[in-house]
Design a protein around this motif. Structure first.
Motif, PDB file in Angstrom:
ATOM      1  N   CYS A  63       1.257  -1.454  -0.047  1.00 53.88           N
ATOM      2  CA  CYS A  63       0.371  -0.253   0.042  1.00 53.88           C
ATOM      3  C   CYS A  63       1.020   1.134   0.473  1.00 53.88           C
ATOM      4  O   CYS A  63       0.464   2.243  -0.824  1.00 53.88           O
ATOM      5  N   GLN A  64       1.732   1.320   0.862  1.00 55.42           N
ATOM      6  CA  GLN A  64       2.487   2.756   1.073  1.00 55.42           C
ATOM      7  C   GLN A  64       3.984   2.944  -0.053  1.00 55.42           C
ATOM      8  O   GLN A  64       3.996   4.224  -0.817  1.00 55.42           O
ATOM      9  N   LEU A  65       4.328   1.202  -1.195  1.00 61.53           N
ATOM     10  CA  LEU A  65       4.486   1.110  -2.441  1.00 61.53           C
ATOM     11  C   LEU A  65       3.913   1.875  -3.575  1.00 61.53           C
ATOM     12  O   LEU A  65       4.601   2.632  -4.039  1.00 61.53           O
ATOM     13  N   VAL A  66       2.837   1.571  -3.199  1.00 57.66           N
ATOM     14  CA  VAL A  66       1.249   2.097  -4.371  1.00 57.66           C
ATOM     15  C   VAL A  66       1.044   4.209  -4.269  1.00 57.66           C
ATOM     16  O   VAL A  66       1.318   4.393  -4.909  1.00 57.66           O
ATOM     17  N   GLN A  67       1.209   4.495  -2.994  1.00 59.22           N
ATOM     18  CA  GLN A  67       0.880   5.426  -2.968  1.00 59.22           C
ATOM     19  C   GLN A  67       2.721   6.245  -2.441  1.00 59.22           C
ATOM     20  O   GLN A  67       1.904   7.720  -3.325  1.00 59.22           O
ATOM     21  N   GLU A  68       3.559   5.482  -2.965  1.00 57.12           N
ATOM     22  CA  GLU A  68       4.607   6.626  -3.561  1.00 57.12           C
ATOM     23  C   GLU A  68       4.945   6.909  -4.751  1.00 57.12           C
ATOM     24  O   GLU A  68       5.897   7.738  -4.973  1.00 57.12           O
ATOM     25  N   VAL A  69       4.550   6.056  -5.227  1.00 54.23           N
ATOM     26  CA  VAL A  69       4.954   5.965  -6.925  1.00 54.23           C
ATOM     27  C   VAL A  69       3.338   6.981  -7.312  1.00 54.23           C
ATOM     28  O   VAL A  69       4.032   8.433  -8.361  1.00 54.23           O
ATOM     29  N   LYS A  70       2.566   6.873  -7.785  1.00 55.73           N
ATOM     30  CA  LYS A  70       1.993   8.677  -7.204  1.00 55.73           C
ATOM     31  C   LYS A  70       2.608   9.685  -6.529  1.00 55.73           C
ATOM     32  O   LYS A  70       2.505  10.790  -7.059  1.00 55.73           O
ATOM     33  N   GLU A  71       3.032   9.710  -5.561  1.00 58.18           N
ATOM     34  CA  GLU A  71       3.846  10.732  -4.794  1.00 58.18           C
ATOM     35  C   GLU A  71       4.966  11.262  -5.737  1.00 58.18           C
ATOM     36  O   GLU A  71       5.256  12.296  -5.650  1.00 58.18           O
ATOM     37  N   LEU A  72       5.461  10.152  -6.416  1.00 58.18           N
ATOM     38  CA  LEU A  72       6.704  10.695  -6.973  1.00 58.18           C
ATOM     39  C   LEU A  72       5.986  11.384  -8.430  1.00 58.18           C
ATOM     40  O   LEU A  72       6.631  12.531  -9.169  1.00 58.18           O
ATOM     41  N   GLN A  73       4.757  11.124  -9.185  1.00 60.16           N
ATOM     42  CA  GLN A  73       4.270  12.049 -10.092  1.00 60.16           C
ATOM     43  C   GLN A  73       4.026  12.836  -9.745  1.00 60.16           C
ATOM     44  O   GLN A  73       4.207  14.478 -10.228  1.00 60.16           O
ATOM     45  N   ARG A  74       3.278  13.515  -8.477  1.00 57.72           N
ATOM     46  CA  ARG A  74       3.284  15.112  -7.640  1.00 57.72           C
ATOM     47  C   ARG A  74       4.376  15.553  -7.429  1.00 57.72           C
ATOM     48  O   ARG A  74       4.022  16.591  -7.980  1.00 57.72           O
ATOM     49  N   ILE A  75       5.329  15.169  -7.376  1.00 59.52           N
ATOM     50  CA  ILE A  75       6.877  15.845  -7.175  1.00 59.52           C
ATOM     51  C   ILE A  75       6.879  16.164  -7.964  1.00 59.52           C
ATOM     52  O   ILE A  75       8.224  17.279  -8.368  1.00 59.52           O
ATOM     53  N   LYS A  76       6.980  15.246  -9.532  1.00 62.06           N
ATOM     54  CA  LYS A  76       7.725  15.745 -10.674  1.00 62.06           C
ATOM     55  C   LYS A  76       6.934  17.124 -11.189  1.00 62.06           C
ATOM     56  O   LYS A  76       7.275  18.117 -12.126  1.00 62.06           O
ATOM     57  N   SER A  77       5.669  16.957 -11.135  1.00 62.47           N
ATOM     58  CA  SER A  77       4.236  18.101 -11.627  1.00 62.47           C
ATOM     59  C   SER A  77       4.462  19.600 -11.162  1.00 62.47           C
ATOM     60  O   SER A  77       5.061  19.855 -11.969  1.00 62.47           O
ATOM     61  N   LYS A  78       5.166  19.443  -9.630  1.00 63.52           N
ATOM     62  CA  LYS A  78       5.754  20.084  -8.652  1.00 63.52           C
ATOM     63  C   LYS A  78       6.814  20.853  -9.549  1.00 63.52           C
ATOM     64  O   LYS A  78       6.887  22.573  -9.032  1.00 63.52           O
ATOM     65  N   ASN A  79       7.887  20.226 -10.261  1.00 57.72           N
ATOM     66  CA  ASN A  79       8.993  20.889 -10.207  1.00 57.72           C
ATOM     67  C   ASN A  79       9.455  20.829 -12.005  1.00 57.72           C
ATOM     68  O   ASN A  79      10.852  20.131 -12.595  1.00 57.72           O
ATOM     69  N   THR A  80       8.188  21.583 -12.588  1.00 56.48           N
ATOM     70  CA  THR A  80       8.849  21.176 -14.048  1.00 56.48           C
ATOM     71  C   THR A  80       9.732  21.566 -14.956  1.00 56.48           C
ATOM     72  O   THR A  80      10.489  21.662 -15.705  1.00 56.48           O
ATOM     73  N   GLN A  81      10.362  22.878 -13.886  1.00 48.35           N
ATOM     74  CA  GLN A  81      10.881  24.196 -14.483  1.00 48.35           C
ATOM     75  C   GLN A  81      12.425  23.979 -13.772  1.00 48.35           C
ATOM     76  O   GLN A  81      13.398  24.518 -14.323  1.00 48.35           O
ATOM     77  N   VAL A  82      13.374  22.224 -12.753  1.00 45.22           N
ATOM     78  CA  VAL A  82      14.314  22.394 -12.515  1.00 45.22           C
ATOM     79  C   VAL A  82      14.880  21.887 -13.834  1.00 45.22           C
ATOM     80  O   VAL A  82      14.598  20.782 -14.341  1.00 45.22           O
ATOM     81  N   GLU A  83      16.323  21.812 -13.846  1.00 55.83           N
ATOM     82  CA  GLU A  83      17.178  21.377 -14.104  1.00 55.83           C
ATOM     83  C   GLU A  83      17.464  19.707 -14.051  1.00 55.83           C
ATOM     84  O   GLU A  83      16.473  19.313 -13.655  1.00 55.83           O
ATOM     85  N   ALA A  84      17.844  19.185 -15.191  1.00 55.42           N
ATOM     86  CA  ALA A  84      17.283  17.543 -14.953  1.00 55.42           C
ATOM     87  C   ALA A  84      18.527  17.291 -13.891  1.00 55.42           C
ATOM     88  O   ALA A  84      17.898  16.918 -13.268  1.00 55.42           O
ATOM     89  N   GLU A  85      19.306  17.597 -14.070  1.00 54.02           N
ATOM     90  CA  GLU A  85      20.476  17.228 -12.685  1.00 54.02           C
ATOM     91  C   GLU A  85      19.404  16.882 -11.196  1.00 54.02           C
ATOM     92  O   GLU A  85      19.936  16.391 -10.314  1.00 54.02           O
ATOM     93  N   ALA A  86      18.754  18.792 -10.769  1.00 58.34           N
ATOM     94  CA  ALA A  86      18.566  18.687  -9.952  1.00 58.34           C
ATOM     95  C   ALA A  86      17.048  17.777  -9.493  1.00 58.34           C
ATOM     96  O   ALA A  86      16.783  17.790  -8.205  1.00 58.34           O
ATOM     97  N   LEU A  87      16.318  17.544 -10.668  1.00 62.00           N
ATOM     98  CA  LEU A  87      15.206  16.965 -10.539  1.00 62.00           C
ATOM     99  C   LEU A  87      15.511  15.484 -10.433  1.00 62.00           C
ATOM    100  O   LEU A  87      14.905  14.751  -9.602  1.00 62.00           O
ATOM    101  N   ARG A  88      16.555  15.147 -10.845  1.00 63.59           N
ATOM    102  CA  ARG A  88      16.903  13.763 -10.678  1.00 63.59           C
ATOM    103  C   ARG A  88      17.122  13.973  -9.352  1.00 63.59           C
ATOM    104  O   ARG A  88      17.108  12.563  -8.586  1.00 63.59           O
TER     105      ARG A  88
END
Length: 344
Positions: free
Chosen positions: A89-114
């Motif tokens: 359950c936690q792993l499934v929710q963390e996959v969703k959280e990963l997408q949320r983090i990605k959508s909030k950081n669309t303007q950062v450079e690739a290395e910083a996003l990684r």
């Protein structure tokens, strides 16, 4: 992807029946909760999740992370935790959280996003689901405008392929790079692909000759468990052409060989035989056993000149090193609980 081919793939890659039964339970649960939900590409989320799970099976990932792939994309509810436990359950929710983090950081450079993506995670295995998800998305990207396809493919090369490298997931990394490169530069991709196909018979002959030579040189001095030619990756060839300023045909003076030996001492013994019997190439010796790469990759690399004038690039490793090089740390049970900052 349909259910039955998915189960057949599980069996083919050696997953035990009790594991397949648990995965089937996850498939039925996802089928019920994602029923009728379709992606922009026109296929169902269940079919997509099964393909993502299949990529992870081919990477010999642990059952928990395959189950997470099958179940990802659904909202949390009590039945999920009750049926599959708190960890899943936690792993499934963390996959969703990963997408949320990605959508909030669309303007950062690739290395910083990684770095943001990795350090924000409680469990680095979640990245493996994201990588497999990206790979399947690339293969069904035609629904987007060509400019958007190119942007998404460039993001894969700049963000997700390096993440796969950092996790040591070489099989997924090379697939991500090749598919993204095909989208960005189809003309160059097809040129290299056609050359590989046209020259395959000659290349395979050279590899076989090199393998026979090495086996004859070694005789009973070192036991070689497995020896084979290394596969040629299209994007890697493109980068070598650019970095070395050589023509495509010139690269095939190089023959790639991978030798697997029982123990670490045998790695150095085989290296010694090769350097004694053949001319070593200056600057090609790399000891990643004594000094592993940042992603924990270990192997000996060397280059030797063959009697026919060709150069053989040889990687020497133990079965454990070979398994790790193929599957990466995120696939391995023993890395569960590893902190993200240990990857930097």
């Amino acid at each position: 992807m349909e259910k039955e081919p998915f189960y057949a793939l599980c069996q083919r890659f050696g997953y035990k029946q009790d594991v397949v039964n648990k995965l089937a339970e996850a498939v039925d649960f996802a089928d019920k909760n994602l029923a009728g939900k379709k992606r922009l590409a026109g296929d169902t989320y269940l079919c997509h999740n099964l393909r993502v799970g299949s990529i992870l099976i081919e990477n010999r990932s642990e059952p928990e992370i395959i189950m997470t792939a099958i179940l990802h994309g659904m909202e949390y509810h009590d039945d999920l935790e009750e049926t599959f436990g708190k960890e899943i359950c936690q792993l499934v929710q963390e996959v969703k959280e990963l997408q949320r983090i990605k959508s909030k950081n669309t303007q950062v450079e690739a290395e910083a996003l990684r770095r943001i993506l990795l350090t924000a995670l409680k469990d680095v295995r979640v990245i493996l689901v994201k990588l497999a998800n990206k790979l399947d998305n690339l293969k069904t990207i035609q629904v987007f405008h060509p400019d958007e396809q190119k942007r998404l493919a460039e993001e894969v090369l700049e963000v997700y392929a390096p993440l796969a490298y950092r996790l040591g997931v070489d099989k997924i990394r090379t697939q991500l790079e090749d598919v993204a490169f095909q989208i960005i530069n189809p003309k160059k991709y097809n040129e290299i692909s056609s050359f590989l196909e046209e020259s395959r018979e000659e290349r395979e002959k050279r590899v076989e000759e090199a393998i026979d030579l090495i086996n004859n040189l070694v005789e009973d001095k070192v036991e070689i468990s497995k020896i084979k030619g290394r596969p040629k990756q299209i994007y890697s060839i493109h980068k070598k052409i650019q970095n070395k300023g050589v023509r495509l045909q010139q690269l095939f003076d190089l023959i790639g060989i991978r030798a697997v030996v029982p123990e670490i001492k045998d790695c150095y013994a085989l290296l010694g035989v090769l350097h004694e019997k053949l001319e070593p190439i200056d600057g090609r010796l790399k000891d990643y056993i004594a000094n592993p790469k940042p992603n924990f990759y270990r192997s000996l690399h060397t280059g030797v000149k063959l009697p026919n004038g060709k150069i053989a690039e040889v990687q020497i490793r133990t079965p454990e090193m070979d398994e790790f090089a193929e599957e990466g740390l995120a696939s391995h049970w023993r890395y569960k609980g590893m902190k993200s900052d240990q990857l930097f």
